[in-house]
Design a protein around this motif. Structure first.
Motif, mmCIF file in Angstrom:
data_model
loop_
_atom_site.group_PDB
_atom_site.id
_atom_site.type_symbol
_atom_site.label_atom_id
_atom_site.label_comp_id
_atom_site.label_asym_id
_atom_site.label_seq_id
_atom_site.Cartn_x
_atom_site.Cartn_y
_atom_site.Cartn_z
ATOM 1 N N ILE A 117 0.861 -1.181 0.000
ATOM 2 C CA ILE A 117 0.000 0.000 0.000
ATOM 3 C C ILE A 117 0.897 1.231 0.000
ATOM 4 C CG2 ILE A 117 -1.757 1.283 1.278
ATOM 5 C CD1 ILE A 117 -2.646 -1.347 2.508
ATOM 6 N N ASP A 118 0.551 2.218 -0.808
ATOM 7 C CA ASP A 118 1.338 3.450 -0.863
ATOM 8 C C ASP A 118 1.014 4.340 0.332
ATOM 9 O OD1 ASP A 118 2.484 2.666 -3.239
ATOM 10 O OD2 ASP A 118 1.048 3.756 -4.491
ATOM 11 N N VAL A 119 2.065 4.913 0.927
ATOM 12 C CA VAL A 119 1.912 5.932 1.967
ATOM 13 C C VAL A 119 2.058 7.289 1.287
ATOM 14 C CG1 VAL A 119 2.814 6.861 4.126
ATOM 15 C CG2 VAL A 119 2.834 4.392 3.727
ATOM 16 N N ILE A 120 1.004 8.103 1.338
ATOM 17 C CA ILE A 120 0.939 9.353 0.586
ATOM 18 C C ILE A 120 1.163 10.546 1.515
ATOM 19 C CG2 ILE A 120 -0.457 10.771 -0.954
ATOM 20 C CD1 ILE A 120 0.230 8.079 -2.132
ATOM 21 N N ASN A 121 2.006 11.472 1.093
ATOM 22 C CA ASN A 121 2.156 12.744 1.792
ATOM 23 C C ASN A 121 0.940 13.605 1.458
ATOM 24 O OD1 ASN A 121 2.796 15.378 2.598
ATOM 25 N ND2 ASN A 121 4.976 15.097 2.193
ATOM 26 N N ALA B 292 0.264 16.646 1.843
ATOM 27 C CA ALA B 292 0.544 18.001 1.364
ATOM 28 C C ALA B 292 0.960 18.017 -0.098
ATOM 29 C CB ALA B 292 1.635 18.644 2.220
ATOM 30 N N THR B 293 1.715 17.009 -0.530
ATOM 31 C CA THR B 293 2.255 16.996 -1.894
ATOM 32 C C THR B 293 1.662 15.902 -2.769
ATOM 33 O OG1 THR B 293 4.077 15.524 -1.268
ATOM 34 C CG2 THR B 293 4.433 17.899 -1.012
ATOM 35 N N GLN B 294 0.938 14.961 -2.147
ATOM 36 C CA GLN B 294 0.376 13.809 -2.854
ATOM 37 C C GLN B 294 1.456 12.913 -3.462
ATOM 38 O OE1 GLN B 294 -3.019 12.911 -2.837
ATOM 39 N NE2 GLN B 294 -2.876 14.483 -1.246
ATOM 40 N N GLN B 295 2.674 13.020 -2.953
ATOM 41 C CA GLN B 295 3.752 12.154 -3.403
ATOM 42 C C GLN B 295 3.816 10.902 -2.530
ATOM 43 O OE1 GLN B 295 7.300 14.540 -3.331
ATOM 44 N NE2 GLN B 295 6.848 15.529 -5.293
ATOM 45 N N ILE B 296 4.323 9.822 -3.114
ATOM 46 C CA ILE B 296 4.453 8.565 -2.381
ATOM 47 C C ILE B 296 5.692 8.638 -1.491
ATOM 48 C CG2 ILE B 296 4.771 6.076 -2.573
ATOM 49 C CD1 ILE B 296 3.338 6.176 -5.242
ATOM 50 N N VAL B 297 5.484 8.536 -0.189
ATOM 51 C CA VAL B 297 6.586 8.589 0.771
ATOM 52 C C VAL B 297 7.256 7.229 0.894
ATOM 53 C CG1 VAL B 297 7.215 9.082 3.163
ATOM 54 C CG2 VAL B 297 5.451 10.443 2.026
ATOM 55 N N LEU C 231 9.348 15.173 11.883
ATOM 56 C CA LEU C 231 9.317 15.396 10.440
ATOM 57 C C LEU C 231 8.656 14.224 9.721
ATOM 58 C CD1 LEU C 231 10.216 17.459 8.325
ATOM 59 C CD2 LEU C 231 12.342 16.164 8.071
ATOM 60 N N ASN C 232 8.916 13.007 10.191
ATOM 61 C CA ASN C 232 8.272 11.842 9.587
ATOM 62 C C ASN C 232 6.764 11.879 9.787
ATOM 63 O OD1 ASN C 232 7.204 8.841 10.182
ATOM 64 N ND2 ASN C 232 8.761 8.762 8.578
ATOM 65 N N VAL C 233 6.326 12.276 10.981
ATOM 66 C CA VAL C 233 4.888 12.379 11.250
ATOM 67 C C VAL C 233 4.248 13.398 10.316
ATOM 68 C CG1 VAL C 233 3.183 13.092 12.967
ATOM 69 C CG2 VAL C 233 5.082 11.612 13.645
ATOM 70 N N THR C 234 4.911 14.522 10.107
ATOM 71 C CA THR C 234 4.374 15.552 9.215
ATOM 72 C C THR C 234 4.285 15.053 7.778
ATOM 73 O OG1 THR C 234 5.200 17.348 10.608
ATOM 74 C CG2 THR C 234 4.763 17.868 8.306
ATOM 75 N N HIS C 235 5.321 14.358 7.316
ATOM 76 C CA HIS C 235 5.331 13.878 5.934
ATOM 77 C C HIS C 235 4.257 12.821 5.686
ATOM 78 C CE1 HIS C 235 9.752 15.177 5.050
ATOM 79 N NE2 HIS C 235 8.894 16.171 4.997
ATOM 80 N N GLU C 236 4.067 11.921 6.629
ATOM 81 C CA GLU C 236 3.142 10.810 6.400
ATOM 82 C C GLU C 236 1.711 11.136 6.815
ATOM 83 O OE1 GLU C 236 6.210 7.015 6.743
ATOM 84 O OE2 GLU C 236 4.563 7.225 8.162
ATOM 85 N N HIS C 237 1.554 11.854 7.927
ATOM 86 C CA HIS C 237 0.204 12.121 8.432
ATOM 87 C C HIS C 237 -0.364 13.416 7.882
ATOM 88 C CE1 HIS C 237 -2.792 13.660 11.313
ATOM 89 N NE2 HIS C 237 -3.116 12.392 11.473
#
Length: 523
Positions: free
Chosen positions: A234-238, A240-245, A298-304
């Motif tokens: 499953i893709d984890v999506i940022n 804010a950017t809709q990019q795959i983290v 920073l990881n929480v911000t990127h993923e959540h």
């Protein structure tokens, strides 16, 4: 310098054996031992193997040299002309054993000592001159095209300047391919590009889950971060950017059984570890969380998707639970009442349950895992953690810190997935207790399914806050508080309220309701 100082100075570097653990298959076990050995400055070989049952790995310097030539009179001219032979063999006693048990391969250390010094540079070893699978395939193709060994080697070095192989090695590969004694598929390479550093617990080669782009989130099984064998993810999506983290694998049933086996195997020794020793690990753990709090937030911000300030609060709230776990010794004290009846004393003791599990929601990626496993493991339990598949990165980072703090192999395990893993956790008889945080629907399902198996279970579900506004409340402060509490994290958290109660009537707050309506329409 006195004698004691001299002995300490001349002490040989320590070469550590791999830690005992469980593996999905034989090849994974052999690869793990080989990579760990290289990181410690020695090389292992297969000494004995019964493919479906057992494999014995030993140091390549084990055994003794046997001169099979005929004895020659030392005074004869033939003896003087004969080349003096040497041997790397030192009869090294190092030996580890892998045995298949209930479908899994269990690694144990039979003798973890060596009688020789470690290699200063692993590239000095003959095995470093081997070709990898891709190069063997290229050798086969270039041989079929009519190229000579020196030409083949020249082309290989153009793509890999650090290649240490010689034309002789190319001849050997060609001969084996021609004779059918070697296939490209089963030809294993060992050509690390870094010097072996003693006491380095990290593998010389990057694990496969870090090499992918985007990276694939690993499972933690038996103290090792391993890439799942599952092809589904499953893709984890940022947000804010809709990019795959990153990508989260759907853990297989075999990997689930391996994690259960590792946790069950670690429990007897861990429960008998003194509570003060378990507390020391938590003290170190909270120190490491403070050290890496920027990375975690920073990881929480990127993923959540929550703001960085809110992400710091997420980590700090979880840190408070770890600090609480540092003082659990006093809470483990039992009770004793003498002579409650004639000749009868009453006492109670607190004992760990065994293997416990935690199922996390996505709204607080750091604090919810920290609610669960620090207290559980400090009390002497082992733990299976299933983070949310939407933001698992913080849980994995916390697990890395827990391992660095000294948590033994198998005490904490992490498995990723969705419904199948949750059902397996609920149904497995080895898991004695479950903690869950999430929606009411999921909580009711998990509670019913797990309690039917006789498990202890706590479900923190369906949380929604209510706001109470008093008649004398400050308008500006109230409006700011309501906006933050209701819409922090886009309202996607259990503490976001959905109801406001005005004490003393609604009329004085009519303009506030209009402001809130404006916020609702613009968020």
């Amino acid at each position: 310098m006195d004698i004691q100082d001299s002995s300490e100075y001349n002490e040989q570097p320590l070469m550590l054996p791999p830690s005992p653990g469980t593996f999905v298959d034989r090849e994974e076990l052999i690869q793990h031992v080989g990579e760990f050995a290289v990181s410690q400055g020695y090389v292992v070989t297969i000494k004995q193997s019964k493919r479906d049952r057992v494999v014995v790995l030993g140091c390549d310097r084990g055994g003794v040299y046997r001169n099979r030539r005929k004895p020659v009179d030392e005074s004869s001219s033939e003896c003087s002309r004969r080349r003096k032979t040497g041997s790397r063999l030192t009869n090294c006693p190092f030996e580890v054993v892998g045995k298949k048990d209930d479908g899994l391969w269990v690694l144990s250390v039979k003798n973890g000592t060596h009688n020789h010094e470690p290699l200063k540079d692993i590239t000095e070893h003959p095995s470093a001159r081997r070709f990898n699978e891709k190069e063997v395939l290229l050798i086969k193709e270039m041989t079929d095209a009519g190229l000579k060994p020196r030409q083949i080697l020249k082309r290989l070095r153009q793509s890999n300047p650090e290649l240490l192989s010689t034309p002789k090695h190319v001849y050997n590969v060609k001969a084996k391919l021609r004779q059918g004694n070697m296939t490209v598929r089963n030809y294993k390479s060992l050509r690390p590009q870094k010097s072996a550093v003693r006491n380095n617990y990290l593998s010389v080669m990057e694990p496969s889950w870090r090499q992918r782009n985007p990276p694939r989130v690993p499972n933690l099984i038996g103290g090792r971060f391993v890439d799942s064998q599952s092809f589904a993810s499953i893709d984890v999506i940022n947000p804010a950017t809709q990019q795959i983290v990153s990508q989260v694998p759907l853990t297989t049933n075999e990997e689930f059984r391996a994690a259960i086996f590792a946790a069950k195997r670690a429990f007897p020794l861990w429960r008998n570890t003194p509570i003060t020793s378990r507390q020391r690990i938590m003290f170190k753990f909270q120190e490491l969380i403070r050290r890496d709090i920027d990375k975690l937030a920073l990881n929480v911000t990127h993923e959540h998707g929550k703001t960085l300030k809110d992400a710091y609060s997420d980590v700090l709230c979880g840190l408070e639970v770890v600090e609480h776990a540092c003082g659990l010794a006093s809470l483990q004290i039992g009770e004793f009442v003498p002579n409650v009846s004639n000749g009868v004393d009453s006492y109670s003791i607190r004992e760990p349950l065994g293997v416990c599990a935690g199922i996390c929601s996505f709204d607080f990626p750091a604090v919810i895992p920290l609610w669960m496993f620090p207290v559980a493991v400090t009390c002497g339990n082992t733990f299976i953690l299933k983070p949310s598949e939407m933001d698992p990165g913080a849980a994995v980072l916390l697990a890395e810190l827990a391992v660095e703090a000294g948590l033994p192999n198998g005490v904490l395990n992490i498995l990723h997935g969705t419904n199948d893993i949750i059902n397996a956790i609920c149904d497995d008889d080895n898991i004695k207790a479950i903690s869950f945080v999430g929606t009411s629907t999921a909580g009711a399902y998990i509670y019913a399914r797990a309690s039917a198996k006789g498990k202890r279970i706590q479900c923190n579900i369906g949380a929604k806050n209510h706001a109470v506004v008093m008649a004398d409340a400050s308008v500006d402060a109230t409006l700011n508080a309501l906006a933050t509490a209701g819409f922090g994290g886009a309202g996607q958290k259990c503490m976001a309220f959905s109801t406001i109660i005005f004490v003393g009537g609604f009329t004085p707050w009519y303009h506030v309701s209009l402001s809130l309506a404006f916020i609702y329409s613009t968020f």
